[in-house]
Enzyme design. Structure first.
Site, PDB file in Angstrom:
ATOM      1  N   GLU A  96       0.830  -1.208   0.000  1.00  0.00           N
ATOM      2  CA  GLU A  96       0.000   0.000   0.000  1.00  0.00           C
ATOM      3  C   GLU A  96       0.867   1.263   0.000  1.00  0.00           C
ATOM      4  O   GLU A  96       0.673   2.177   0.804  1.00  0.00           O
ATOM      5  CB  GLU A  96      -0.974  -0.015   1.172  1.00  0.00           C
ATOM      6  CG  GLU A  96      -1.934  -1.196   1.102  1.00  0.00           C
ATOM      7  CD  GLU A  96      -3.059  -1.143   2.117  1.00  0.00           C
ATOM      8  OE1 GLU A  96      -3.057  -0.235   2.981  1.00  0.00           O
ATOM      9  OE2 GLU A  96      -3.960  -2.009   2.047  1.00  0.00           O
ATOM     10  N   ILE A  97       1.810   1.288  -0.907  1.00  0.00           N
ATOM     11  CA  ILE A  97       2.761   2.399  -1.013  1.00  0.00           C
ATOM     12  C   ILE A  97       2.033   3.659  -1.490  1.00  0.00           C
ATOM     13  O   ILE A  97       1.318   3.626  -2.499  1.00  0.00           O
ATOM     14  CB  ILE A  97       3.885   2.025  -1.996  1.00  0.00           C
ATOM     15  CG1 ILE A  97       4.632   0.773  -1.516  1.00  0.00           C
ATOM     16  CG2 ILE A  97       4.832   3.200  -2.207  1.00  0.00           C
ATOM     17  CD1 ILE A  97       5.338   0.908  -0.195  1.00  0.00           C
TER      18      ILE A  97
END
Length: 205
Positions: A96-97
């Site tokens: 979930e960058i």
């Protein structure tokens, strides 16, 4: 080095196996060597994950402050330490960058470095919807998925079939899902050969 209790690591994997799990995705950093030793011995497959953050912060004092100078040393340390563990089936470069669809150069250098050190295993990344960028649509993720060997979907199982129509060569994996959706996810794994598995958040907390 991580401090770990070997019997505790073994107990975790035994509980998971008794409840029908055959693989674990680590979140969101490398485990202890003892943990992987147990997975090797008991037959638990592992997705080994390097980062929860790249250059954009999730928290004020997370690794984004050091990522630019330390990413290669940290990534190399994980790959070189763990690449001889037979339980490790895949490497993950992130979870979930925030810049997941924007910093493709960062993703590419992480992928290239991983393939250079270990050309035998696929690379994935856990990608979620754009809760943080209201102007972005889901298809904006296509350019990030295109770089990966396996596309990790966080909580987006409803998109598998439509995405397969648009991107028929994409290998899909449920990298994170809710327990209440486990049956729907597993039905899709069994129905579609392009969906290779599902990882439930969180098996143990």
């Amino acid at each position: 080095f991580p401090v770990t209790i070997v019997s505790a690591e073994e107990r975790k994997i035994e509980i998971l196996k008794k409840n029908g799990y055959n693989a674990i995705r680590l979140s969101h950093n490398p485990p202890s060597s003892h943990f992987l030793d147990v997975c090797d011995r008991l037959g638990m497959l592992v997705i080994n994950e390097a980062f929860d953050v790249w250059e954009k912060a999730k928290l004020p004092h997370d690794i984004h402050k050091y990522f630019q100078h330390w990413w290669q040393k940290d990534l190399d340390a994980m790959l070189l330490r763990d690449r001889n563990h037979p339980s490790v089936i895949m490497w993950s470069i992130g979870n979930e960058i925030p810049e997941r669809a924007d910093s493709l150069h960062t993703a590419q250098k992480l992928i290239d470095r991983t393939h250079f050190i270990d050309p035998t295993r696929p690379v994935t990344e856990a990608i979620c919807k754009f809760w943080d960028k209201a102007s972005y649509q889901w298809d904006t993720t296509a350019r990030a998925f295109a770089l990966l060997d396996v596309g990790g979907y966080n909580y987006e199982w409803q998109r598998y079939e439509d995405d397969h129509k648009k991107y028929p060569n994409r290998i899909i994996m449920g990298s994170e899902s809710l327990p209440k959706d486990a049956l729907e996810n597993w039905n899709l794994v069994e129905k579609h050969p392009y969906v290779i598995g599902d990882f439930v958040w969180t098996a143990l907390s």
